[in-house]
Design a protein around this motif. Sequence first.
Motif, PDB file in Angstrom:
ATOM      1  N   LYS A 151     -50.960  19.033 -21.385  1.00 27.16           N
ATOM      2  CA  LYS A 151     -51.677  18.339 -20.315  1.00 27.16           C
ATOM      3  C   LYS A 151     -53.173  18.422 -20.544  1.00 27.16           C
ATOM      4  O   LYS A 151     -53.682  19.426 -21.044  1.00 27.16           O
ATOM      5  N   LEU A 152     -53.860  17.390 -20.143  1.00 24.76           N
ATOM      6  CA  LEU A 152     -55.312  17.370 -20.045  1.00 24.76           C
ATOM      7  C   LEU A 152     -55.615  17.319 -18.560  1.00 24.76           C
ATOM      8  O   LEU A 152     -55.459  16.276 -17.933  1.00 24.76           O
ATOM      9  N   GLY A 153     -55.957  18.466 -18.000  1.00 21.99           N
ATOM     10  CA  GLY A 153     -56.110  18.548 -16.548  1.00 21.99           C
ATOM     11  C   GLY A 153     -54.764  18.329 -15.894  1.00 21.99           C
ATOM     12  O   GLY A 153     -53.783  18.996 -16.218  1.00 21.99           O
ATOM     13  N   ASP A 154     -54.699  17.348 -14.992  1.00 19.02           N
ATOM     14  CA  ASP A 154     -53.440  17.025 -14.319  1.00 19.02           C
ATOM     15  C   ASP A 154     -52.659  15.923 -15.022  1.00 19.02           C
ATOM     16  O   ASP A 154     -51.591  15.527 -14.577  1.00 19.02           O
ATOM     17  N   THR A 155     -53.205  15.411 -16.124  1.00 18.57           N
ATOM     18  CA  THR A 155     -52.600  14.287 -16.825  1.00 18.57           C
ATOM     19  C   THR A 155     -51.729  14.780 -17.975  1.00 18.57           C
ATOM     20  O   THR A 155     -52.198  15.522 -18.840  1.00 18.57           O
ATOM     21  N   THR A 156     -50.479  14.353 -17.987  1.00 17.48           N
ATOM     22  CA  THR A 156     -49.570  14.750 -19.062  1.00 17.48           C
ATOM     23  C   THR A 156     -49.845  13.925 -20.304  1.00 17.48           C
ATOM     24  O   THR A 156     -49.800  12.685 -20.266  1.00 17.48           O
ATOM     25  N   ALA A 157     -50.133  14.638 -21.395  1.00 17.73           N
ATOM     26  CA  ALA A 157     -50.315  13.970 -22.686  1.00 17.73           C
ATOM     27  C   ALA A 157     -48.948  13.697 -23.307  1.00 17.73           C
ATOM     28  O   ALA A 157     -48.648  12.577 -23.714  1.00 17.73           O
ATOM     29  N   TYR A 158     -48.128  14.743 -23.399  1.00 14.60           N
ATOM     30  CA  TYR A 158     -46.764  14.562 -23.882  1.00 14.60           C
ATOM     31  C   TYR A 158     -45.858  15.647 -23.331  1.00 14.60           C
ATOM     32  O   TYR A 158     -46.293  16.709 -22.918  1.00 14.60           O
ATOM     33  N   LEU A 159     -44.585  15.300 -23.337  1.00  9.56           N
ATOM     34  CA  LEU A 159     -43.529  16.205 -22.900  1.00  9.56           C
ATOM     35  C   LEU A 159     -42.403  16.073 -23.914  1.00  9.56           C
ATOM     36  O   LEU A 159     -41.924  14.965 -24.172  1.00  9.56           O
ATOM     37  N   ILE A 160     -42.020  17.196 -24.499  1.00 13.23           N
ATOM     38  CA  ILE A 160     -40.941  17.209 -25.490  1.00 13.23           C
ATOM     39  C   ILE A 160     -39.869  18.166 -25.005  1.00 13.23           C
ATOM     40  O   ILE A 160     -40.172  19.278 -24.578  1.00 13.23           O
ATOM     41  N   GLU A 161     -38.624  17.720 -25.099  1.00 15.07           N
ATOM     42  CA  GLU A 161     -37.514  18.615 -24.825  1.00 15.07           C
ATOM     43  C   GLU A 161     -36.487  18.413 -25.923  1.00 15.07           C
ATOM     44  O   GLU A 161     -36.091  17.282 -26.215  1.00 15.07           O
TER      45      GLU A 161
ATOM     46  N   SER B 134     -35.912  14.534 -26.588  1.00 11.14           N
ATOM     47  CA  SER B 134     -36.694  13.626 -25.765  1.00 11.14           C
ATOM     48  C   SER B 134     -38.175  13.819 -26.047  1.00 11.14           C
ATOM     49  O   SER B 134     -38.657  14.949 -26.120  1.00 11.14           O
ATOM     50  N   PHE B 135     -38.898  12.705 -26.219  1.00  5.88           N
ATOM     51  CA  PHE B 135     -40.350  12.723 -26.358  1.00  5.88           C
ATOM     52  C   PHE B 135     -40.913  11.691 -25.393  1.00  5.88           C
ATOM     53  O   PHE B 135     -40.483  10.539 -25.393  1.00  5.88           O
ATOM     54  N   GLU B 136     -41.850  12.139 -24.564  1.00  8.68           N
ATOM     55  CA  GLU B 136     -42.501  11.224 -23.623  1.00  8.68           C
ATOM     56  C   GLU B 136     -44.004  11.379 -23.746  1.00  8.68           C
ATOM     57  O   GLU B 136     -44.514  12.494 -23.815  1.00  8.68           O
ATOM     58  N   SER B 137     -44.687  10.265 -23.778  1.00  6.70           N
ATOM     59  CA  SER B 137     -46.142  10.243 -23.707  1.00  6.70           C
ATOM     60  C   SER B 137     -46.508   9.229 -22.623  1.00  6.70           C
ATOM     61  O   SER B 137     -46.895   8.086 -22.904  1.00  6.70           O
ATOM     62  N   PRO B 138     -46.355   9.642 -21.364  1.00  5.83           N
ATOM     63  CA  PRO B 138     -46.444   8.688 -20.251  1.00  5.83           C
ATOM     64  C   PRO B 138     -47.835   8.085 -20.035  1.00  5.83           C
ATOM     65  O   PRO B 138     -47.943   7.053 -19.373  1.00  5.83           O
ATOM     66  N   ASN B 139     -48.860   8.705 -20.585  1.00  4.02           N
ATOM     67  CA  ASN B 139     -50.219   8.204 -20.346  1.00  4.02           C
ATOM     68  C   ASN B 139     -50.885   7.650 -21.593  1.00  4.02           C
ATOM     69  O   ASN B 139     -52.111   7.519 -21.637  1.00  4.02           O
ATOM     70  N   ALA B 140     -50.066   7.313 -22.591  1.00  9.65           N
ATOM     71  CA  ALA B 140     -50.613   6.649 -23.783  1.00  9.65           C
ATOM     72  C   ALA B 140     -50.802   5.180 -23.440  1.00  9.65           C
ATOM     73  O   ALA B 140     -50.030   4.619 -22.678  1.00  9.65           O
ATOM     74  N   PRO B 141     -51.795   4.521 -23.909  1.00  5.51           N
ATOM     75  CA  PRO B 141     -52.792   4.956 -24.884  1.00  5.51           C
ATOM     76  C   PRO B 141     -54.045   5.579 -24.265  1.00  5.51           C
ATOM     77  O   PRO B 141     -54.903   6.084 -24.978  1.00  5.51           O
ATOM     78  N   GLU B 142     -54.136   5.591 -22.937  1.00  7.69           N
ATOM     79  CA  GLU B 142     -55.347   6.100 -22.293  1.00  7.69           C
ATOM     80  C   GLU B 142     -55.635   7.556 -22.659  1.00  7.69           C
ATOM     81  O   GLU B 142     -56.795   7.967 -22.748  1.00  7.69           O
ATOM     82  N   ILE B 143     -54.589   8.348 -22.897  1.00  5.54           N
ATOM     83  CA  ILE B 143     -54.754   9.776 -23.171  1.00  5.54           C
ATOM     84  C   ILE B 143     -55.548  10.020 -24.456  1.00  5.54           C
ATOM     85  O   ILE B 143     -56.178  11.057 -24.621  1.00  5.54           O
ATOM     86  N   PHE B 144     -55.559   9.042 -25.381  1.00  5.34           N
ATOM     87  CA  PHE B 144     -56.251   9.198 -26.664  1.00  5.34           C
ATOM     88  C   PHE B 144     -57.755   8.957 -26.558  1.00  5.34           C
ATOM     89  O   PHE B 144     -58.486   9.214 -27.510  1.00  5.34           O
ATOM     90  N   ARG B 145     -58.224   8.497 -25.428  1.00  8.49           N
ATOM     91  CA  ARG B 145     -59.636   8.148 -25.273  1.00  8.49           C
ATOM     92  C   ARG B 145     -60.536   9.349 -24.992  1.00  8.49           C
ATOM     93  O   ARG B 145     -61.715   9.323 -25.285  1.00  8.49           O
ATOM     94  N   GLY B 146     -59.988  10.405 -24.411  1.00  5.99           N
ATOM     95  CA  GLY B 146     -60.815  11.555 -24.032  1.00  5.99           C
ATOM     96  C   GLY B 146     -60.839  12.642 -25.100  1.00  5.99           C
ATOM     97  O   GLY B 146     -60.245  12.530 -26.170  1.00  5.99           O
ATOM     98  N   GLU B 147     -61.561  13.700 -24.771  1.00  4.77           N
ATOM     99  CA  GLU B 147     -61.643  14.852 -25.664  1.00  4.77           C
ATOM    100  C   GLU B 147     -60.306  15.597 -25.636  1.00  4.77           C
ATOM    101  O   GLU B 147     -59.697  15.760 -24.572  1.00  4.77           O
ATOM    102  N   TRP B 148     -59.847  16.059 -26.793  1.00  2.00           N
ATOM    103  CA  TRP B 148     -58.535  16.697 -26.909  1.00  2.00           C
ATOM    104  C   TRP B 148     -58.653  18.211 -26.762  1.00  2.00           C
ATOM    105  O   TRP B 148     -58.921  18.929 -27.711  1.00  2.00           O
TER     106      TRP B 148
END
Length: 161
Positions: free
Chosen positions: A74-84, A29-43
């Motif tokens: 995670k970036l702060g409280d925001t999940t970038a991705y989750l892999i299982e 499983s791969f989830e990126s629930p906050n894409a594409p917004e997650i790509f806008r900030g500093e990594w």
Amino acid sequence: MSEEKQQGAATGTTERQFALRSIYVKDLSFESPNAPEIFRGEWKPETSLHLDIKINPLAEDTNEIVLTVTVTAKLGDTTAYLIEIQQAGIVSAHGFEQQELGPLFYVYCPSILFPYARQAVTDLVAKGGFPHLVLQHVNFDSIYAQKLAEQAKGEGADKPH
């Protein structure tokens, strides 16, 4: 009866055999629930790794070993991705004493499975558009020792003082 088997029967010992029958991905499983917004900030993510090992008996002397690897970024409280990933293998082990099976199933087998899971995680992170991630080697010996210590502590807590 072969000479080795006769000697084993006479001494009460049997020949030890271990065979890795197959390695496969059981679940992925791969989830990126906050894409594409997650790509806008500093990594500068906080990455966590969780491991779990399950032993599923299939037949006499044959087991499925399932190594579950969960990676969360995670970036702060925001999940970038989750892999299982559940990386599994079917193994046959014959002639081993009961006390030898724990290290075999919880240390040796996961050590074989982990590189496959690590490669899958690396590929998924890249395909998800995120910067390269390579999981470091895991010391399954220390994880198993910690598990035994926790079990011993739990058994001691059940006994009256």
